[in-house]
Every structure is written in C-alpha cells, then in structure tokens.
Design an enzyme around this catalytic site. Structure first.
Site, PDB file in Angstrom:
ATOM      1  N   THR A 157       0.824  -1.214   0.000  1.00  0.00           N
ATOM      2  CA  THR A 157       0.000   0.000   0.000  1.00  0.00           C
ATOM      3  C   THR A 157       0.853   1.256   0.000  1.00  0.00           C
ATOM      4  O   THR A 157       0.523   2.247  -0.656  1.00  0.00           O
ATOM      5  CB  THR A 157      -0.917   0.010   1.239  1.00  0.00           C
ATOM      6  OG1 THR A 157      -1.844  -1.057   1.100  1.00  0.00           O
ATOM      7  CG2 THR A 157      -1.673   1.305   1.380  1.00  0.00           C
TER       8      THR A 157
ATOM      9  N   SER B 202       1.380  -7.440  -1.280  1.00  0.00           N
ATOM     10  CA  SER B 202       2.070  -8.515  -0.552  1.00  0.00           C
ATOM     11  C   SER B 202       1.262  -9.807  -0.499  1.00  0.00           C
ATOM     12  O   SER B 202       1.783 -10.852  -0.114  1.00  0.00           O
ATOM     13  CB  SER B 202       2.465  -8.067   0.858  1.00  0.00           C
ATOM     14  OG  SER B 202       1.354  -8.044   1.714  1.00  0.00           O
TER      15      SER B 202
ATOM     16  N   THR C 252       1.421  -4.719   4.059  1.00  0.00           N
ATOM     17  CA  THR C 252       1.210  -5.137   5.458  1.00  0.00           C
ATOM     18  C   THR C 252       0.590  -6.529   5.564  1.00  0.00           C
ATOM     19  O   THR C 252       0.736  -7.186   6.589  1.00  0.00           O
ATOM     20  CB  THR C 252       0.289  -4.139   6.193  1.00  0.00           C
ATOM     21  OG1 THR C 252      -0.970  -4.076   5.511  1.00  0.00           O
ATOM     22  CG2 THR C 252       0.913  -2.768   6.259  1.00  0.00           C
ATOM     23  N   ASP C 253      -0.105  -6.970   4.503  1.00  0.00           N
ATOM     24  CA  ASP C 253      -0.893  -8.200   4.646  1.00  0.00           C
ATOM     25  C   ASP C 253      -0.041  -9.420   4.984  1.00  0.00           C
ATOM     26  O   ASP C 253      -0.456 -10.274   5.769  1.00  0.00           O
ATOM     27  CB  ASP C 253      -1.703  -8.462   3.360  1.00  0.00           C
ATOM     28  CG  ASP C 253      -2.807  -7.427   3.183  1.00  0.00           C
ATOM     29  OD1 ASP C 253      -3.120  -6.719   4.161  1.00  0.00           O
ATOM     30  OD2 ASP C 253      -3.350  -7.322   2.067  1.00  0.00           O
TER      31      ASP C 253
HETATM   32  N1  ASP Z   1      -2.855  -5.349   0.267  1.00  0.00           N
HETATM   33  C1  ASP Z   1      -1.758  -4.528   0.725  1.00  0.00           C
HETATM   34  C2  ASP Z   1      -0.484  -5.361   0.734  1.00  0.00           C
HETATM   35  O1  ASP Z   1      -0.305  -6.142   1.587  1.00  0.00           O
HETATM   36  C3  ASP Z   1      -2.047  -4.011   2.083  1.00  0.00           C
HETATM   37  C4  ASP Z   1      -1.010  -3.086   2.683  1.00  0.00           C
HETATM   38  O2  ASP Z   1       0.103  -2.954   2.216  1.00  0.00           O
HETATM   39  O3  ASP Z   1      -1.353  -2.438   3.699  1.00  0.00           O
HETATM   40  O4  ASP Z   1       0.298  -5.227  -0.169  1.00  0.00           O
END
Ligand code: ASP
Length: 338
Positions: free
Chosen positions: A12, A54, A85-86
């Site tokens: 993100t 991710s 973050t995922d």
């Molecule tokens: N879907 C995103 C990822 O994991 C979520 C994030 O980065 O907060 O790439």
C-alpha cells in the site's frame, strides 16, 4: 552519516489508485521524495525488487530478498524493506530465520494508506524505519505506527487502523517518539550474520473447526512434509473423527504434525487437557508454545530444508532463534536470548 539500503517490494505504501483499486506503482525514489526529512537521518541508496501487493509474495520472494541483503551486507549499515502489510509478519518471520544474528538492523515497514494520500501513515512509518535502521538495533524488526516489534513476534491484528501490528507474547522492542528511538529491550548482537537461502516449501497449515473430519488433514499430509494444526485454546484435537489415527499413521510415513492455537495470545500447552496430552506424550507431536503461527510456518520451512531427522527437527524447533520462543520455561529459558 549511516548508509542505508532501501529495498522496495510494493504494498500500500507504494500504491496508487487505479480503476480496479489500489495497486503498487511508485518506485523507492518516489517514496523517498515524499520524505525529505530522511536525508537528515542517513544516506539512502535504493534497490527496486518488486512492485507487488504482498498478497502475491511467496517464499521465492523471501529468497530474493535474502540474496539481495547478503550481496549488499558489507556495503551498508542497515536495511529498510518497504512491504505490504498483509503478509509482512510472514516475511519478517522468514527473514528472521534466513538471516540469523545480524548485527545490523533489517527493518520492515509499510502503511495502511498510500504515501500520496492526504491522510497517510506512510511518511511517519518510513521516517521511523530509517531512524531505526540507522541505530545499532540488531536483527529483523517491523517498525510501524511508532512501535518497534521483533520480527518473530509480529502479527497483523488490525486490517484498517494505523495500529496494524501487535507484538505477540513478547514486549515491543521500543517506540519512536518525536524522532527519537526509545528502546525497551536491548537484544544482544553477534559479530556476523548467518544466511540461509534454502526453504522447504512443503509445509501446510490447517485451522481446526468444530465437527471437522480427518479428510483435510489426510490430504495435506499426503502433499507435505509438515502440517501445522491450528487447534483450539491451549491445544488438542477432537476425540471423534479419527484425528489421532491420522496423525499416527502419517508420522509413521515420516510426516510431522505441529500443534498451535487459534488464540492470538499466550500460546499452546498441550499437556493441560486429555485431548492434547495424548498427542504430545504418545504421538510425539510438536507444539508451538508461545510462537506465532507466522514464525512456526517460517521456522519449519527453514528447519526442514536442513534436516528430516525427527529428533533434530524437535531440538531445532524448540531452540530459540531471534527471540521466537520462551516457553517451555524449564528447557528454554536458560538458552533464551532476551
Ligand atoms: N494489500 C496490501 C499489501 O499487503 C495491504 C497493505 O500494504 O497495507 O500489499
């Protein structure tokens, strides 16, 4: 001034709004342009590895990240990895086993809102990450929402709030407050890191559900070297449904069962209840104790790439690596590096 390598993988933090939703498109140079204050903390070089949500990160990507850090290790004082973050907690756990005893900081960060949005956590997270990577804090950690979390203890516990990660069964290593890193825990450092590039990918995870039968387990054991069973409470499997026979018969064929819990905090303790103690005492099943599922998954992939001998596997599994396990106290406390 410290020299830090910024490794971009997407997420993100580097995302832009497209017709089909957020998608990573910004380069690491573009990220840095949003955070000029970083230039006062350290000198940064950029390495663009991937531009991935991710969700798409796999163990192959972990191997590429490890190789990149290994190749650049001597040339930098620390590393910042921007990541979605995922699956960041999985990557942090994997890096903790694949790069052990690093005296230099390897800091993962990301964001819940893209860096170009009016309201975003990206800039604070990135700046804090550089601050930590420029410190003498050793090993792998996640720096997020001003918290510093040990790589083997992180879990994503909020899907939307800026406070995305928690440290599970272990205190936070520190906080970053107004640009100052306050360390609660000083972990000891080695002189040199040890890199491991191999992983056994045949590790599966199943979440136990009330009323479930053994079929799913049989299938997973038939395809994998180890199956992690996320059971209930302190741990156990149902007495009906053939679970004990299933685990025993696959054990005879060299497959490993590892019990953990669906409960986020405090871990497993298989010997407490009848439904768990037989697994432990008669079937020799391993249990996670206070390790996170993310850490158990990565640790098994690392161990099984080195040995398939049950006794060696058990010894390595219960030996602390990067602060991943403290329990069982009697055996492991003496060796634990706090
Ligand atoms: N879907 C995103 C990822 O994991 C979520 C994030 O980065 O907060 O790439």
């Amino acid at each position: 001034m410290k020299k830090i390598l910024l490794i971009g993988t997407g997420g993100t933090i580097a995302s832009e709004l497209t017709e089909s939703g957020l998608s990573p498109g910004l380069t690491t140079e573009q990220l840095l342009a949003f955070t000029p204050a970083v230039g006062r903390i350290c000198h940064v070089d950029c390495l663009e590895l991937f531009a991935l949500d991710s969700t798409n990160i796999t163990p192959k990507h972990w191997q590429i990240i490890v190789r990149s850090i290994k190749e650049n290790y001597e040339n930098y004082d620390g590393f910042v990895l921007t990541h979605g973050t995922d699956t960041m907690a999985y990557t942090a756990a994997a890096l903790s086993y694949m790069i052990q005893d690093s005296p230099k900081p390897i800091v993962l960060t990301g964001a819940q809102k893209p860096i170009g949005f009016d309201t975003t956590d990206s800039k604070a997270n990135l700046t804090d990450a550089f601050l930590c990577a420029s410190s003498d804090m050793p090993g792998v950690s996640i720096v997020f929402d001003h918290k510093v979390i040990l790589g083997t203890r992180a879990k994503k516990t909020h899907s939307k709030s800026f406070d995305a990660f928690s440290s599970i069964n272990y205190p936070e290593l520190g906080v970053v407050r107004d640009g100052v890193l306050l360390r609660y825990i000083q972990r000891s450092a080695a002189l040199f890191p040890t890199f491991y590039e191999e992983l056994d990918r045949d590790v599966a995870l199943v979440k136990l559900l009330p009323g479930m039968g053994r079929d799913v387990l049989d299938f997973l054991f038939s395809k994998n070297d180890a199956v992690i069973i996320e059971s209930f409470g302190v741990g156990g499997v149902p007495e009906a449904g053939g679970f004990y026979d299933c685990i025993e018969s696959w054990k005879e064929r060299g497959r490993l069962a590892v019990l953990t819990t669906q409960v986020e905090n405090e871990g497993s303790d298989l010997c407490v209840y009848h439904v768990g103690s037989r697994l432990k005492n008669q079937l020799g099943v391993l249990e996670a104790y206070d390790m996170t599922t993310e850490a158990v998954y990565a640790k098994l992939m690392w161990i099984l790439s080195l040995t398939k001998e049950p006794e060696k596997i058990a010894r390595m599994f219960y030996s602390p690596v990067a602060g991943d396990i403290l329990w069982p106290a009697s055996d492991n406390m003496a060796n634990a590096v706090l």
